[in-house]
Scaffold this active site. Structure first.
Site, PDB file in Angstrom:
ATOM      1  N   HIS A 275      -0.973   0.231  -9.796  1.00 55.52           N
ATOM      2  CA  HIS A 275      -1.647  -0.687  -8.879  1.00 55.52           C
ATOM      3  C   HIS A 275      -2.219  -1.891  -9.657  1.00 55.52           C
ATOM      4  O   HIS A 275      -3.430  -2.119  -9.687  1.00 55.52           O
ATOM      5  CB  HIS A 275      -2.765   0.038  -8.110  1.00 55.52           C
ATOM      6  CG  HIS A 275      -3.191  -0.674  -6.864  1.00 55.52           C
ATOM      7  ND1 HIS A 275      -3.512  -0.014  -5.697  1.00 55.52           N
ATOM      8  CD2 HIS A 275      -3.357  -1.988  -6.582  1.00 55.52           C
ATOM      9  CE1 HIS A 275      -3.856  -0.894  -4.770  1.00 55.52           C
ATOM     10  NE2 HIS A 275      -3.765  -2.096  -5.286  1.00 55.52           N
TER      11      HIS A 275
ATOM     12  N   ARG B 225       0.850  -1.190   0.000  1.00 53.14           N
ATOM     13  CA  ARG B 225       0.000   0.000   0.000  1.00 53.14           C
ATOM     14  C   ARG B 225       0.891   1.247   0.000  1.00 53.14           C
ATOM     15  O   ARG B 225       1.964   1.255   0.592  1.00 53.14           O
ATOM     16  CB  ARG B 225      -0.902   0.042   1.249  1.00 53.14           C
ATOM     17  CG  ARG B 225      -2.074  -0.927   1.199  1.00 53.14           C
ATOM     18  CD  ARG B 225      -3.122  -0.525   0.162  1.00 53.14           C
ATOM     19  NE  ARG B 225      -4.275  -1.401   0.156  1.00 53.14           N
ATOM     20  CZ  ARG B 225      -4.453  -2.450  -0.674  1.00 53.14           C
ATOM     21  NH1 ARG B 225      -3.554  -2.736  -1.587  1.00 53.14           N
ATOM     22  NH2 ARG B 225      -5.558  -3.165  -0.606  1.00 53.14           N
TER      23      ARG B 225
HETATM   24  P1  NDP Z   1      -1.607 -11.822   4.623  1.00 60.09           P
HETATM   25  O1  NDP Z   1      -2.535 -11.344   5.681  1.00 60.09           O
HETATM   26  O2  NDP Z   1      -1.760 -13.208   4.110  1.00 60.09           O
HETATM   27  O3  NDP Z   1      -0.105 -11.684   5.134  1.00 60.09           O
HETATM   28  C1  NDP Z   1       0.336 -10.575   5.845  1.00 60.09           C
HETATM   29  C2  NDP Z   1       1.760 -10.806   6.315  1.00 60.09           C
HETATM   30  O4  NDP Z   1       2.228  -9.595   6.920  1.00 60.09           O
HETATM   31  C3  NDP Z   1       1.854 -11.909   7.372  1.00 60.09           C
HETATM   32  O5  NDP Z   1       3.037 -12.656   7.199  1.00 60.09           O
HETATM   33  C4  NDP Z   1       1.931 -11.114   8.686  1.00 60.09           C
HETATM   34  O6  NDP Z   1       2.617 -11.768   9.734  1.00 60.09           O
HETATM   35  C5  NDP Z   1       2.713  -9.903   8.234  1.00 60.09           C
HETATM   36  N1  NDP Z   1       2.484  -8.763   9.139  1.00 60.09           N
HETATM   37  C6  NDP Z   1       1.321  -8.133   9.420  1.00 60.09           C
HETATM   38  N2  NDP Z   1       1.507  -7.159  10.329  1.00 60.09           N
HETATM   39  C7  NDP Z   1       2.826  -7.183  10.635  1.00 60.09           C
HETATM   40  C8  NDP Z   1       3.629  -6.438  11.516  1.00 60.09           C
HETATM   41  N3  NDP Z   1       3.126  -5.461  12.293  1.00 60.09           N
HETATM   42  N4  NDP Z   1       4.950  -6.743  11.591  1.00 60.09           N
HETATM   43  C9  NDP Z   1       5.476  -7.729  10.838  1.00 60.09           C
HETATM   44  N5  NDP Z   1       4.753  -8.484   9.970  1.00 60.09           N
HETATM   45  C10 NDP Z   1       3.454  -8.207   9.879  1.00 60.09           C
HETATM   46  O7  NDP Z   1      -1.721 -10.783   3.429  1.00 60.09           O
HETATM   47  P2  NDP Z   1      -1.456 -11.018   1.867  1.00 60.09           P
HETATM   48  O8  NDP Z   1      -0.121 -11.613   1.705  1.00 60.09           O
HETATM   49  O9  NDP Z   1      -2.587 -11.693   1.222  1.00 60.09           O
HETATM   50  O10 NDP Z   1      -1.492  -9.499   1.336  1.00 60.09           O
HETATM   51  C11 NDP Z   1      -0.624  -8.514   1.844  1.00 60.09           C
HETATM   52  C12 NDP Z   1      -1.037  -7.145   1.335  1.00 60.09           C
HETATM   53  O11 NDP Z   1      -0.725  -6.998  -0.046  1.00 60.09           O
HETATM   54  C13 NDP Z   1      -2.532  -6.827   1.392  1.00 60.09           C
HETATM   55  O12 NDP Z   1      -2.940  -6.481   2.710  1.00 60.09           O
HETATM   56  C14 NDP Z   1      -2.665  -5.686   0.414  1.00 60.09           C
HETATM   57  O13 NDP Z   1      -2.512  -4.448   1.065  1.00 60.09           O
HETATM   58  C15 NDP Z   1      -1.491  -5.890  -0.550  1.00 60.09           C
HETATM   59  N6  NDP Z   1      -1.966  -6.232  -1.897  1.00 60.09           N
HETATM   60  C16 NDP Z   1      -1.609  -5.441  -2.944  1.00 60.09           C
HETATM   61  C17 NDP Z   1      -2.025  -5.740  -4.215  1.00 60.09           C
HETATM   62  C18 NDP Z   1      -1.588  -4.935  -5.383  1.00 60.09           C
HETATM   63  O14 NDP Z   1      -2.112  -5.130  -6.486  1.00 60.09           O
HETATM   64  N7  NDP Z   1      -0.640  -4.045  -5.243  1.00 60.09           N
HETATM   65  C19 NDP Z   1      -2.898  -6.899  -4.484  1.00 60.09           C
HETATM   66  C20 NDP Z   1      -3.200  -7.682  -3.312  1.00 60.09           C
HETATM   67  C21 NDP Z   1      -2.764  -7.345  -2.063  1.00 60.09           C
HETATM   68  P3  NDP Z   1       2.048 -13.140  10.379  1.00 60.09           P
HETATM   69  O15 NDP Z   1       2.166 -14.170   9.279  1.00 60.09           O
HETATM   70  O16 NDP Z   1       2.969 -13.394  11.504  1.00 60.09           O
HETATM   71  O17 NDP Z   1       0.625 -12.871  10.754  1.00 60.09           O
HETATM   72  C1  OXD Z   2      -5.933  -5.923  -2.965  1.00 60.90           C
HETATM   73  C2  OXD Z   2      -5.529  -4.997  -4.014  1.00 60.90           C
HETATM   74  O1  OXD Z   2      -5.763  -5.622  -1.774  1.00 60.90           O
HETATM   75  O2  OXD Z   2      -5.877  -5.246  -5.187  1.00 60.90           O
HETATM   76  O3  OXD Z   2      -6.439  -7.009  -3.291  1.00 60.90           O
HETATM   77  O4  OXD Z   2      -4.832  -4.030  -3.740  1.00 60.90           O
END
Ligand code: NDP
Ligand code: OXD
Length: 309
Positions: free
Chosen positions: A272, A224
């Site tokens: 994006h 993000r």
């Molecule tokens: P998940 O919820 O599956 O994974 C999140 C990861 O981040 C986990 O490993 C989690 O740790 C870690 N995390 C969360 N908070 C913290 C913190 N405070 N400190 C350290 N690690 C942390 O999410 P996704 O992988 O599915 O997606 C991640 C993000 O990607 C989405 O939230 C979205 O914003 C972004 N995204 C962007 C897209 C784009 O087109 N640019 C498309 C899709 C998503 P733990 O495993 O220990 O819980």
């Molecule tokens: C998502 C994105 O969060 O597209 O899925 O950014």
């Protein structure tokens, strides 16, 4: 079964049509201002507060994306007892792995520098990077981050990952929590951010954290825009500490026409698109989850409102 649909900026017709074929028993309607008639489920992307306020009778709210930051911003308009369910991969992880692998290999093989030389008609040798000096750090090892890690592991890069809780992934050195962030960053040559946006991760890519990376490092942000303090990155690119950045997300989208990133050739901008919500896969996933909820079963991808992801 009544399903409300709203996806800001997206044509609802093909979505509603797809849901009609996977859930023939359901009645789908596009939510419009003033519609407060009962519904069983809501399928949303960036919904207005008025759509969800007071809807305690919903069995679930399905977010048409992996990131739930926009919907959580609705605050008390979001009924706290209704499960909020995110898209769980549905084809996004492969897209993200493709996008990130392309950018990583480009930087590792110095293709950005070759492209700049070639634009000047210069045939010039550039000393190749050595893999052992090209440590890659992935912030976020969830659905998307772990898929990125498995894609990059094939190339034998030294890989490290940072998450809230420790992980065991093949070929990935795990760092967890605030206490191991500095150690994770130190020595990382290419940093990938795929964290959810929460109060703990907002502004996490800033002067201090980016300065902790190895000299002449690279940044890829596919998470993000609000993870990155944009002026800090610009200053570090201009000082040469950060050699290049690939950004798919921005604090303001679309990126404003007068934004300084447009004039910085070392910053690659994409609109994006690194991992898009795929309609067929997402409709199938949501429909299967609705069927499971109707059978009284638990479903994956329910957001923990306390963690905010
Ligand atoms: P998940 O919820 O599956 O994974 C999140 C990861 O981040 C986990 O490993 C989690 O740790 C870690 N995390 C969360 N908070 C913290 C913190 N405070 N400190 C350290 N690690 C942390 O999410 P996704 O992988 O599915 O997606 C991640 C993000 O990607 C989405 O939230 C979205 O914003 C972004 N995204 C962007 C897209 C784009 O087109 N640019 C498309 C899709 C998503 P733990 O495993 O220990 O819980
Ligand atoms: C998502 C994105 O969060 O597209 O899925 O950014």
């Amino acid at each position: 079964m009544q399903i409300l649909f709203h996806a800001g900026g997206i044509d609802p017709a093909p979505w509603i049509q797809s849901f009609k074929s996977t859930l023939p028993q359901a009645q789908l309607r596009e939510w419009r201002e003033g519609d407060d008639a009962a519904a069983d489920y809501a399928v949303v992307w960036k919904p207005p507060a008025a759509m969800l306020r007071g809807r305690v009778g919903l069995k679930a709210i399905f977010n048409l994306g992996a990131g739930v930051d926009a919907i959580l911003q609705l605050g008390d308009a979001l009924p706290p007892t209704v499960p909020l369910v995110r898209i769980d991969d549905a084809g996004m992880a492969d897209q993200m792995a493709e996008y990130v692998t392309h950018a990583v290999l480009g930087y590792y093989r110095r293709l950005d520098e070759h492209a700049a030389n070639i634009r000047q008609r210069e045939w010039r040798y550039i000393k190749p990077n050595q893999k052992q000096d090209f440590s890659i750090g992935i912030m976020g090892l969830g659905v998307l981050g772990s898929r990125i890690a498995s894609a990059l592991a094939q190339f034998d890069f030294p890989l490290r990952g940072w998450s809230r809780t420790a992980k065991q992934l093949p070929g990935v050195e795990s760092f967890a929590g605030e206490s191991q962030l500095a150690e994770f960053l130190k020595g990382t040559r290419l940093l990938i951010c795929v964290l959810p946006l929460t109060p703990h991760t907002q502004d996490i890519l800033n002067r201090q954290t980016l300065s902790a990376l190895a000299p002449e490092s690279y940044l890829i942000n596919v998470a993000r825009g609000a993870h990155l303090v944009e002026e800090d990155l610009l200053a570090l690119v201009q000082s040469g500490h950060i050699k290049g950045a690939t950004l798919d997300v921005f604090r303001q989208e679309p990126l404003p026409a007068d934004h300084p990133f447009w004039n910085e050739p070392r910053i690659v901008i994409t609109p994006h698109m690194s991992a898009m919500t795929l309609r067929a896969d997402s409709v199938r996933q949501i429909s299967n989850k609705i069927a499971a909820i109707e059978r009284g079963e638990a479903v994956a991808g329910v957001v923990d409102l306390a963690r905010q992801y």
